[in-house]
Design a protein around this motif. Structure first.
Motif, PDB file in Angstrom:
ATOM      1  N   ALA A  16      11.293  13.491   2.591  1.00 24.26           N
ATOM      2  CA  ALA A  16      12.337  14.086   3.437  1.00 24.26           C
ATOM      3  C   ALA A  16      13.683  14.081   2.704  1.00 24.26           C
ATOM      4  N   GLY A  17      13.629  14.376   1.401  1.00 23.07           N
ATOM      5  CA  GLY A  17      14.828  14.472   0.598  1.00 23.07           C
ATOM      6  C   GLY A  17      15.382  13.169   0.095  1.00 23.07           C
ATOM      7  N   ARG A  18      14.805  12.059   0.495  1.00 26.27           N
ATOM      8  CA  ARG A  18      15.298  10.750   0.058  1.00 26.27           C
ATOM      9  C   ARG A  18      14.530  10.283  -1.171  1.00 26.27           C
ATOM     10  N   ALA A  48       9.701   3.403   8.407  1.00 24.17           N
ATOM     11  CA  ALA A  48      10.853   2.930   7.641  1.00 24.17           C
ATOM     12  C   ALA A  48      11.087   3.760   6.386  1.00 24.17           C
ATOM     13  N   ARG A  49      10.030   4.366   5.850  1.00 24.11           N
ATOM     14  CA  ARG A  49      10.128   5.207   4.655  1.00 24.11           C
ATOM     15  C   ARG A  49      10.262   6.688   4.997  1.00 24.11           C
ATOM     16  N   GLY A  50      10.135   7.033   6.254  1.00 23.81           N
ATOM     17  CA  GLY A  50      10.200   8.429   6.655  1.00 23.81           C
ATOM     18  C   GLY A  50       8.961   9.224   6.317  1.00 23.81           C
ATOM     19  N   MET A  51       7.834   8.548   6.080  1.00 30.32           N
ATOM     20  CA  MET A  51       6.622   9.222   5.618  1.00 30.32           C
ATOM     21  C   MET A  51       5.850   9.854   6.772  1.00 30.32           C
ATOM     22  N   ARG A  52       5.173  10.950   6.455  1.00 31.44           N
ATOM     23  CA  ARG A  52       4.169  11.509   7.353  1.00 31.44           C
ATOM     24  C   ARG A  52       2.906  10.681   7.189  1.00 31.44           C
ATOM     25  N   LEU A  53       2.503   9.967   8.241  1.00 32.69           N
ATOM     26  CA  LEU A  53       1.344   9.087   8.175  1.00 32.69           C
ATOM     27  C   LEU A  53       0.505   9.241   9.431  1.00 32.69           C
ATOM     28  N   ILE A  54      -0.803   9.315   9.235  1.00 29.66           N
ATOM     29  CA  ILE A  54      -1.774   9.395  10.322  1.00 29.66           C
ATOM     30  C   ILE A  54      -2.707   8.210  10.189  1.00 29.66           C
ATOM     31  N   THR A  55      -2.802   7.394  11.238  1.00 30.68           N
ATOM     32  CA  THR A  55      -3.676   6.232  11.199  1.00 30.68           C
ATOM     33  C   THR A  55      -4.037   5.836  12.624  1.00 30.68           C
ATOM     34  N   PHE A  94       0.814  -1.201   0.000  1.00 34.63           N
ATOM     35  CA  PHE A  94       0.000   0.000   0.000  1.00 34.63           C
ATOM     36  C   PHE A  94       0.856   1.263   0.000  1.00 34.63           C
ATOM     37  N   LEU A  95       1.836   1.348   0.879  1.00 36.34           N
ATOM     38  CA  LEU A  95       2.648   2.555   0.956  1.00 36.34           C
ATOM     39  C   LEU A  95       3.500   2.729  -0.294  1.00 36.34           C
ATOM     40  N   ASP A  96       4.018   1.650  -0.838  1.00 39.14           N
ATOM     41  CA  ASP A  96       4.751   1.751  -2.096  1.00 39.14           C
ATOM     42  C   ASP A  96       3.841   2.245  -3.214  1.00 39.14           C
ATOM     43  N   ALA A  97       2.578   1.815  -3.213  1.00 35.68           N
ATOM     44  CA  ALA A  97       1.630   2.261  -4.233  1.00 35.68           C
ATOM     45  C   ALA A  97       1.308   3.745  -4.075  1.00 35.68           C
ATOM     46  N   LEU A  98       1.196   4.210  -2.830  1.00 32.33           N
ATOM     47  CA  LEU A  98       0.994   5.648  -2.620  1.00 32.33           C
ATOM     48  C   LEU A  98       2.157   6.435  -3.218  1.00 32.33           C
ATOM     49  N   LEU A  99       3.370   6.047  -2.873  1.00 31.72           N
ATOM     50  CA  LEU A  99       4.544   6.768  -3.363  1.00 31.72           C
ATOM     51  C   LEU A  99       4.640   6.719  -4.880  1.00 31.72           C
ATOM     52  N   ALA A 100       4.273   5.605  -5.473  1.00 30.34           N
ATOM     53  CA  ALA A 100       4.302   5.479  -6.927  1.00 30.34           C
ATOM     54  C   ALA A 100       3.259   6.360  -7.601  1.00 30.34           C
ATOM     55  N   SER A 101       2.308   6.887  -6.809  1.00 29.05           N
ATOM     56  CA  SER A 101       1.290   7.795  -7.324  1.00 29.05           C
ATOM     57  C   SER A 101       1.592   9.250  -6.976  1.00 29.05           C
ATOM     58  N   GLY A 102       2.716   9.509  -6.326  1.00 30.16           N
ATOM     59  CA  GLY A 102       3.075  10.866  -5.963  1.00 30.16           C
ATOM     60  C   GLY A 102       2.495  11.333  -4.648  1.00 30.16           C
ATOM     61  N   THR A 103       1.971  10.414  -3.851  1.00 28.14           N
ATOM     62  CA  THR A 103       1.426  10.744  -2.532  1.00 28.14           C
ATOM     63  C   THR A 103       2.472  10.415  -1.484  1.00 28.14           C
ATOM     64  N   THR A 104       2.879  11.441  -0.739  1.00 27.12           N
ATOM     65  CA  THR A 104       3.951  11.267   0.242  1.00 27.12           C
ATOM     66  C   THR A 104       3.454  11.340   1.680  1.00 27.12           C
ATOM     67  N   ALA A 105       2.185  11.685   1.886  1.00 23.70           N
ATOM     68  CA  ALA A 105       1.598  11.729   3.224  1.00 23.70           C
ATOM     69  C   ALA A 105       0.143  11.324   3.100  1.00 23.70           C
TER      70      ALA A 105
END
Length: 435
Positions: A430-432, A160-167, A128-139
């Motif tokens: 975060a620059g990565r 582990a990805r350094g993402m801003r996540l709320i859940t 799921f998180l990889d799919a978000l990033l592949a769509s340009g969603t970083t938070a």
């Protein structure tokens, strides 16, 4: 893309610079305004990044002390913020033939039951998180399942990805099948433990997560409200007024409430960090309450169209509106594609959504509504370097359209309408680099 000096671009250089067409906002654009002063567009500029944060933007090429990444001719935007999406529903996206309440029983609940397995939760969170990033969603603001382990998996994978996540663990103690119900006491213990371990740790935030009013008893709703009142830094996420049959059901279950929204307000769930998905069937009194409490609506256009839920009155909303995919009711994680659907929703209402209003709702507007404007949603000095680089046009149709645009809004609107994840050239958290 190419490097412009001899130093090899490594995974996380301390100081580096990115070249491209920088676009973000300094304020909210007015509805219908295609030339607002709030748009900040710096074509062929450099964004300077140090220790994961933006430290400058300039036209001049930075000196050789900076690792330089050249995206000349490509669009650089803040990473998108998806304010309502369901991690376990990737497997039921594009499922046929139901409205909301049938959708839950036929597709959603069976998919979510599998997340009781820790290994399944971990694997699901990773995909799921990889799919978000592949769509340009970083938070993102994300629904897991009722299982505590599903929230743990999301928190760990995002960290582990350094993402801003709320859940936060979903609360659901009635009107759900076996394997998807909790109870008030255990749910409260689970929430408190998750809050203690994850809330405010790095870029993680906890959301008290009420599935929707019908699947929580009054006792559980009261417990959720008490958690929110005990800690004003907590978020709250739920659904409200998405579907006419759902609204009628809430009326039967809570006859004492003035409205669906009032069910939440009566127990203290509406506050400045409350994110309520949909909000299609709110009346004038509800809208006033939303403003008074400082809560936001996460508008989910793709889902609303796919499930036939209704047409959200965006220009009539006096409260904050952010943009969300609502996968799997929504048919794509791509927020540009959701922006295109949002335009269609408003067109059906006789309104015209500008590219600026749509893009703002997925970046600066969402960040401010989440009280995170200091961190994400823009390309300003001091903000975290969550950003994405996009090709303006991919494929012969989009390229032909892009070749004849006359001004900036026309170009961005064509991009918004025709782009998808294929346009994403690079994504940074975060620059990565993430891809």
């Amino acid at each position: 893309m190419s490097f412009t000096n001899q130093e090899k671009f490594v995974d996380h250089p301390r100081r580096w610079a990115l070249r491209g067409d920088l676009l973000d906002f300094t304020a909210a654009p007015a509805w219908g305004d295609t030339t607002p002063a709030a748009v900040r567009f710096d074509p062929d500029h450099w964004l300077l990044i140090e220790d994961g944060r933006i430290v400058g933007r300039q036209a001049e090429t930075p000196d050789d002390s900076w690792v330089r990444k050249d995206h000349a001719g490509q669009l650089v935007l803040p990473g998108f913020i998806d304010t309502h999406v369901h991690c376990p529903q990737l497997e039921v996206i594009a499922s046929y033939g139901t409205e909301l309440l049938d959708w839950l029983q036929r597709y959603t609940f069976p998919a979510e039951r599998a997340f009781a397995d820790p290994a399944r939760s971990r694997a699901g969170a990773e995909v799921f998180l990889d799919a978000l990033l592949a769509s340009g969603t970083t938070a993102a603001v994300v629904f897991p399942t009722v299982h505590k382990v599903s929230a743990e998996a999301l928190f760990e994978s995002a960290a582990a990805r350094g993402m801003r996540l709320i859940t936060g663990k979903v609360l659901m103690d009635r009107h759900a099948p076996d394997g998807l119900r909790d109870d008030v006491a255990q749910a409260e213990r689970d929430c408190i433990d998750l809050i203690d371990r994850y809330h405010g740790q790095g870029r993680l935030g906890y959301a008290v997560t009420v599935r929707f009013a019908p699947t929580s008893t009054p006792e559980q709703l009261a417990m959720a409200g008490a958690l929110c009142r005990a800690d004003a830094s907590l978020y709250m996420q739920t659904h409200v007024a998405e579907n006419r049959a759902e609204v009628a059901w809430v009326g039967e279950l809570f006859p004492q409430a003035r409205s669906y929204l009032d069910v939440y307000d009566a127990v203290g769930l509406l506050h400045p960090r409350a994110v309520l998905a949909h909000g299609i069937y709110l009346d004038d009194a509800d809208r006033r309450v939303m403003v008074e409490r400082g809560a936001q609506i996460a508008h989910c256009p793709s889902s609303n169209l796919f499930l036939g839920s209704g047409l959200f009155d965006w220009p009539g909303a006096p409260f904050a509106v952010s943009l969300a995919s609502d996968v799997g009711g929504g048919t794509t994680l791509s927020l540009p594609r959701n922006m295109g659907d949002a335009y269609k929703v408003q067109a059906l209402r006789g309104e015209r959504l500008t590219a600026w209003a749509a893009l703002h709702a997925a970046t600066r507007g969402a960040a401010q509504a989440l009280q995170l404007g200091h961190e994400i949603g823009g390309l300003s000095v001091g903000q975290v370097a969550d950003l994405c680089v996009w090709d303006w046009a991919v494929g012969p149709v989009a390229q032909a359209r892009d070749a004849v645009v006359r001004e900036l809004h026309e170009r961005v609107f064509a991009w918004m309408t025709l782009a998808d994840e294929r346009n994403l050239a690079a994504c940074y958290v975060a620059g990565r680099p993430q891809r």
